[in-house]
Design an enzyme around this catalytic site. Sequence first.
Site, PDB file in Angstrom:
ATOM      1  N   HIS A  51      11.993  -7.198 -13.914  1.00 20.83           N
ATOM      2  CA  HIS A  51      11.191  -7.937 -12.420  1.00 20.83           C
ATOM      3  C   HIS A  51      12.492  -8.316 -11.360  1.00 20.83           C
ATOM      4  O   HIS A  51      13.443  -8.580 -11.836  1.00 20.83           O
ATOM      5  CB  HIS A  51      10.589  -9.168 -13.125  1.00 20.83           C
ATOM      6  CG  HIS A  51       9.432  -9.090 -13.628  1.00 20.83           C
ATOM      7  ND1 HIS A  51       8.463  -9.957 -14.108  1.00 20.83           N
ATOM      8  CD2 HIS A  51       9.017  -8.107 -14.801  1.00 20.83           C
ATOM      9  CE1 HIS A  51       7.586  -9.421 -14.817  1.00 20.83           C
ATOM     10  NE2 HIS A  51       7.789  -8.425 -15.424  1.00 20.83           N
ATOM     11  N   GLU A  53      12.981 -10.958  -9.846  1.00 24.57           N
ATOM     12  CA  GLU A  53      13.672 -12.110  -9.957  1.00 24.57           C
ATOM     13  C   GLU A  53      14.768 -12.089 -11.074  1.00 24.57           C
ATOM     14  O   GLU A  53      16.118 -12.490 -10.989  1.00 24.57           O
ATOM     15  CB  GLU A  53      12.749 -13.365 -10.511  1.00 24.57           C
ATOM     16  CG  GLU A  53      11.600 -13.389  -9.536  1.00 24.57           C
ATOM     17  CD  GLU A  53      10.338 -12.914  -9.818  1.00 24.57           C
ATOM     18  OE1 GLU A  53       9.339 -13.160  -9.350  1.00 24.57           O
ATOM     19  OE2 GLU A  53      10.593 -11.642 -10.232  1.00 24.57           O
ATOM     20  N   CYS A  81       6.355 -15.187 -12.679  1.00 25.03           N
ATOM     21  CA  CYS A  81       5.553 -15.186 -14.037  1.00 25.03           C
ATOM     22  C   CYS A  81       6.450 -16.228 -14.801  1.00 25.03           C
ATOM     23  O   CYS A  81       7.323 -16.529 -14.585  1.00 25.03           O
ATOM     24  CB  CYS A  81       5.549 -13.724 -14.389  1.00 25.03           C
ATOM     25  SG  CYS A  81       7.096 -13.226 -15.254  1.00 25.03           S
ATOM     26  N   CYS A  84      10.097 -15.064 -15.567  1.00 29.70           N
ATOM     27  CA  CYS A  84      11.049 -15.124 -14.428  1.00 29.70           C
ATOM     28  C   CYS A  84      10.968 -16.435 -14.219  1.00 29.70           C
ATOM     29  O   CYS A  84      12.253 -17.125 -13.952  1.00 29.70           O
ATOM     30  CB  CYS A  84      10.476 -14.372 -13.263  1.00 29.70           C
ATOM     31  SG  CYS A  84      10.310 -12.706 -13.415  1.00 29.70           S
TER      32      CYS A  84
END
Length: 150
Positions: A51, A53, A81, A84
Site C-alpha cells: 500500500h 502508506e 486501512c 496502514c
Amino acid sequence: MEDKFLKVAIEEAKNALFVGEVPVGAVIVKDGEVISSAHNLRETLKDPLAHAEVLAIKKACEAIGDWRLTGCEMYVTLEPCPMCAGAIVQSRIKRVHIGTFDPRAGACGSIMNVLQNEALNHFVDIKWLYDEECSIILKDFFKIARGRGC
C-alpha cells in the site's frame, strides 16, 4: 503549505492509476521537506502489503536511518486501512493529513479509529482535508474497473 504536499500525494495516486493500481498516493514530510513518497503497488508487486502508506513509511525510514518517524507528517489521498493505520502508529508519525474518507475500510474514523486508540502506545493527530480531486480520482477508477468486470 499542506496543499503543496497533498498535490505530491495526488501525483503519486495518478502514478498508481497509470500502472493500473488503485490510485492512492502518500507522502511523508519532515521539517517542511518531502522525505518519501509512494503509491499503491499491490497488483504490480503481487504483495498485499504494498500500500502507498507502507511503502512511503519504508522509504522514509531508509531516508532518516531510523524506524521512528518522530516529527514526521503523512499526506495521503485516501483514509488509511487498518494495516496502514497500524504501521503509522508503529512508526510514530505525529500527524496524518487525509484527502478523503474510506467508508469501506477507513481506520482513521470512518469504520474505526486506530490512529487515536487510547489502548495503543502512540496517538496520531488526524487532519481531514476533504479534497475533491482525491475523491474523484478514486470514483472514476472504480467506475471504470467495474465496467471491465474487475
